[in-house]
Scaffold this motif. Structure first.
Motif, PDB file in Angstrom:
ATOM      1  N   VAL A  98      13.202  47.840  34.371  1.00 50.41           N
ATOM      2  CA  VAL A  98      11.781  48.183  34.291  1.00 50.41           C
ATOM      3  C   VAL A  98      11.441  49.257  35.317  1.00 50.41           C
ATOM      4  O   VAL A  98      10.738  50.225  35.018  1.00 50.41           O
ATOM      5  CB  VAL A  98      10.910  46.930  34.518  1.00 50.41           C
ATOM      6  N   ALA A  99      11.965  49.109  36.500  1.00 52.34           N
ATOM      7  CA  ALA A  99      11.714  50.095  37.546  1.00 52.34           C
ATOM      8  C   ALA A  99      12.259  51.455  37.129  1.00 52.34           C
ATOM      9  O   ALA A  99      11.627  52.490  37.355  1.00 52.34           O
ATOM     10  CB  ALA A  99      12.343  49.632  38.853  1.00 52.34           C
ATOM     11  N   TYR A 100      13.406  51.414  36.506  1.00 58.19           N
ATOM     12  CA  TYR A 100      14.018  52.670  36.064  1.00 58.19           C
ATOM     13  C   TYR A 100      13.162  53.320  34.986  1.00 58.19           C
ATOM     14  O   TYR A 100      12.901  54.525  35.025  1.00 58.19           O
ATOM     15  CB  TYR A 100      15.417  52.380  35.542  1.00 58.19           C
ATOM     16  N   LEU A 101      12.725  52.528  34.021  1.00 56.71           N
ATOM     17  CA  LEU A 101      11.921  53.068  32.933  1.00 56.71           C
ATOM     18  C   LEU A 101      10.569  53.581  33.438  1.00 56.71           C
ATOM     19  O   LEU A 101      10.010  54.520  32.891  1.00 56.71           O
ATOM     20  CB  LEU A 101      11.705  51.999  31.867  1.00 56.71           C
ATOM     21  N   ASN A 102      10.071  52.920  34.464  1.00 61.59           N
ATOM     22  CA  ASN A 102       8.785  53.341  35.017  1.00 61.59           C
ATOM     23  C   ASN A 102       8.862  54.704  35.688  1.00 61.59           C
ATOM     24  O   ASN A 102       7.847  55.291  36.029  1.00 61.59           O
ATOM     25  CB  ASN A 102       8.269  52.302  36.021  1.00 61.59           C
ATOM     26  N   GLN A 103      10.064  55.166  35.884  1.00 60.41           N
ATOM     27  CA  GLN A 103      10.213  56.492  36.491  1.00 60.41           C
ATOM     28  C   GLN A 103      10.052  57.592  35.459  1.00 60.41           C
ATOM     29  O   GLN A 103      10.261  58.739  35.734  1.00 60.41           O
ATOM     30  CB  GLN A 103      11.575  56.609  37.158  1.00 60.41           C
ATOM     31  N   GLY A 104       9.706  57.248  34.224  1.00 57.02           N
ATOM     32  CA  GLY A 104       9.470  58.247  33.192  1.00 57.02           C
ATOM     33  C   GLY A 104      10.652  58.502  32.306  1.00 57.02           C
ATOM     34  O   GLY A 104      10.625  59.380  31.434  1.00 57.02           O
ATOM     35  N   GLN A 105      11.690  57.725  32.457  1.00 54.47           N
ATOM     36  CA  GLN A 105      12.867  57.876  31.617  1.00 54.47           C
ATOM     37  C   GLN A 105      12.723  57.013  30.373  1.00 54.47           C
ATOM     38  O   GLN A 105      11.941  56.073  30.341  1.00 54.47           O
ATOM     39  CB  GLN A 105      14.109  57.448  32.389  1.00 54.47           C
ATOM     40  N   THR A 106      13.461  57.314  29.359  1.00 57.29           N
ATOM     41  CA  THR A 106      13.522  56.460  28.181  1.00 57.29           C
ATOM     42  C   THR A 106      14.960  56.130  27.876  1.00 57.29           C
ATOM     43  O   THR A 106      15.871  56.907  28.171  1.00 57.29           O
ATOM     44  CB  THR A 106      12.910  57.148  26.957  1.00 57.29           C
ATOM     45  N   ILE A 107      15.142  54.987  27.312  1.00 61.03           N
ATOM     46  CA  ILE A 107      16.499  54.556  26.994  1.00 61.03           C
ATOM     47  C   ILE A 107      17.141  55.457  25.950  1.00 61.03           C
ATOM     48  O   ILE A 107      18.306  55.810  26.040  1.00 61.03           O
ATOM     49  CB  ILE A 107      16.479  53.103  26.496  1.00 61.03           C
ATOM     50  N   THR A 108      16.342  55.899  24.978  1.00 59.06           N
ATOM     51  CA  THR A 108      16.928  56.651  23.872  1.00 59.06           C
ATOM     52  C   THR A 108      17.323  58.053  24.295  1.00 59.06           C
ATOM     53  O   THR A 108      18.313  58.595  23.819  1.00 59.06           O
ATOM     54  CB  THR A 108      15.921  56.750  22.720  1.00 59.06           C
ATOM     55  N   SER A 109      16.557  58.643  25.202  1.00 60.71           N
ATOM     56  CA  SER A 109      16.850  60.021  25.564  1.00 60.71           C
ATOM     57  C   SER A 109      17.806  60.139  26.729  1.00 60.71           C
ATOM     58  O   SER A 109      18.437  61.157  26.916  1.00 60.71           O
ATOM     59  CB  SER A 109      15.550  60.760  25.909  1.00 60.71           C
ATOM     60  N   THR A 110      17.898  59.096  27.482  1.00 64.60           N
ATOM     61  CA  THR A 110      18.742  59.149  28.669  1.00 64.60           C
ATOM     62  C   THR A 110      19.657  57.921  28.725  1.00 64.60           C
ATOM     63  O   THR A 110      19.171  56.811  28.598  1.00 64.60           O
ATOM     64  CB  THR A 110      17.884  59.176  29.944  1.00 64.60           C
ATOM     65  N   PRO A 111      20.917  58.162  28.897  1.00 68.86           N
ATOM     66  CA  PRO A 111      21.816  57.011  29.019  1.00 68.86           C
ATOM     67  C   PRO A 111      21.425  56.147  30.201  1.00 68.86           C
ATOM     68  O   PRO A 111      21.008  56.655  31.238  1.00 68.86           O
ATOM     69  CB  PRO A 111      23.194  57.652  29.242  1.00 68.86           C
ATOM     70  N   ILE A 112      21.576  54.876  30.017  1.00 64.80           N
ATOM     71  CA  ILE A 112      21.266  53.973  31.118  1.00 64.80           C
ATOM     72  C   ILE A 112      22.327  54.134  32.193  1.00 64.80           C
ATOM     73  O   ILE A 112      23.518  54.191  31.909  1.00 64.80           O
ATOM     74  CB  ILE A 112      21.250  52.510  30.634  1.00 64.80           C
ATOM     75  N   GLU A 164      18.282  42.150  36.921  1.00 69.21           N
ATOM     76  CA  GLU A 164      18.656  43.320  36.133  1.00 69.21           C
ATOM     77  C   GLU A 164      17.462  43.845  35.342  1.00 69.21           C
ATOM     78  O   GLU A 164      17.268  45.049  35.200  1.00 69.21           O
ATOM     79  CB  GLU A 164      19.799  42.971  35.185  1.00 69.21           C
ATOM     80  N   MET A 165      16.679  42.927  34.842  1.00 73.38           N
ATOM     81  CA  MET A 165      15.492  43.315  34.083  1.00 73.38           C
ATOM     82  C   MET A 165      14.513  44.078  34.969  1.00 73.38           C
ATOM     83  O   MET A 165      13.937  45.089  34.566  1.00 73.38           O
ATOM     84  CB  MET A 165      14.820  42.066  33.496  1.00 73.38           C
ATOM     85  N   ARG A 166      14.364  43.602  36.163  1.00 72.82           N
ATOM     86  CA  ARG A 166      13.454  44.280  37.099  1.00 72.82           C
ATOM     87  C   ARG A 166      13.929  45.695  37.395  1.00 72.82           C
ATOM     88  O   ARG A 166      13.144  46.632  37.467  1.00 72.82           O
ATOM     89  CB  ARG A 166      13.349  43.473  38.393  1.00 72.82           C
ATOM     90  N   ARG A 167      15.227  45.779  37.558  1.00 71.13           N
ATOM     91  CA  ARG A 167      15.787  47.109  37.834  1.00 71.13           C
ATOM     92  C   ARG A 167      15.584  48.032  36.653  1.00 71.13           C
ATOM     93  O   ARG A 167      15.289  49.216  36.800  1.00 71.13           O
ATOM     94  CB  ARG A 167      17.269  46.985  38.184  1.00 71.13           C
TER      95      ARG A 167
END
Length: 228
Positions: A169-183, A164-167
């Motif tokens: 990290v991969a998601y965040l590496n796409q330029g998204q942020t947790i605060t601005s975009t719902p997971i 799950e952590m890898r997923r």
DNA sequence: TAGGCCATCTGGTCCT
DNA sequence: AGGACCAGATGGCCTA
């Protein structure tokens, strides 16, 4: 490990193990000289992060130190306490008919086997020390089978958390942020919910768990009072 | 008292 | 041959 044991281990689920371990918090510490008055009660699972500090139990190198009573076959405290007739030539045991040489060999084998089992138990103690359950003098030590099953469960939990952590990290590496975009929903279960499928995990009933994991050996659900 | 868990002994099998 | 490993048997201790 034989096939049936392997199947048994494979059949144990996360929640069966949680229940199994909770069962051990209901009675006093009960092992050898450790028997004594203990305050009954459940031991809560501690957060997994507590067990990720890189702490390792004392190594259990085979060939480690052994007490001298391992060497003579019959001087161990347990043997004397048991008053077993095994190998007791004075009481007409199996060794009574054997020659002194054979008896000596048998004692040597016994001592070696005892030492081997002690090493195995040391390894189990080491395993207990790094898996998530409350380590307290007032809490009964996990049985051997519970230790193995809980360890397996814990490994699976860690593997899933890592994935799950890898997923994430991969998601965040796409330029998204947790605060601005719902997971995304797919990532939401990161954490306990990912490995504990019941709603309100702590509130899940025994019956719910037993039903879900009906394949679990019944002997491991003896604690369940509301089993369907 | 029954059942669970455990330590130990024992003989068999396999490996080095 | 000797050691490691395994499983069955046995008996002790503890808890429900």
């Amino acid at each position: 490990m034989n096939v049936s044991e392997e199947n048994l281990l494979k059949s144990i689920s996360n929640d069966a193990l949680l229940d199994l371990t909770q069962r051990y918090g209901q009675s006093a510490f009960g092992f050898g000289a450790g028997h004594g008055a203990g305050s009954p009660g459940r031991f809560p699972l501690t957060p997994a992060t507590d067990f990720l500090s890189g702490q390792t139990a004392k190594s259990n190198e085979s060939g480690g130190e052994h007490t001298s009573d391992d060497e003579d076959g019959f001087d161990s405290l347990e043997s004397r306490k048991r008053g077993s007739s095994f190998g007791d030539d004075k009481s007409g045991g199996p060794l009574a008919k054997k020659s002194k040489e054979q008896r000596s060999l048998r004692l040597s084998i016994n001592a070696r086997e005892r030492r081997r089992m002690h090493d195995l138990n040391d390894a189990l103690d080491g395993l207990r020390s790094v898996i998530p359950y409350a380590h307290s003098p007032s809490v009964r030590k996990l049985s051997k089978i519970a230790t193995l099953l809980l360890a397996k469960n814990y490994i699976l939990m860690q593997a899933q958390a890592l994935e799950e952590m890898r997923r994430l990290v991969a998601y965040l590496n796409q330029g998204q942020t947790i605060t601005s975009t719902p997971i995304p929903t797919a990532l939401a279960p990161f954490g306990q919910a990912a490995v504990y499928p019941f709603s309100g995990s702590a509130l899940a009933t025994c019956a719910e768990k037993c039903t879900t994991y009906s394949g679990t050996p019944s002997s491991l659900f003896k604690h369940c009072n509301d089993k369907p």
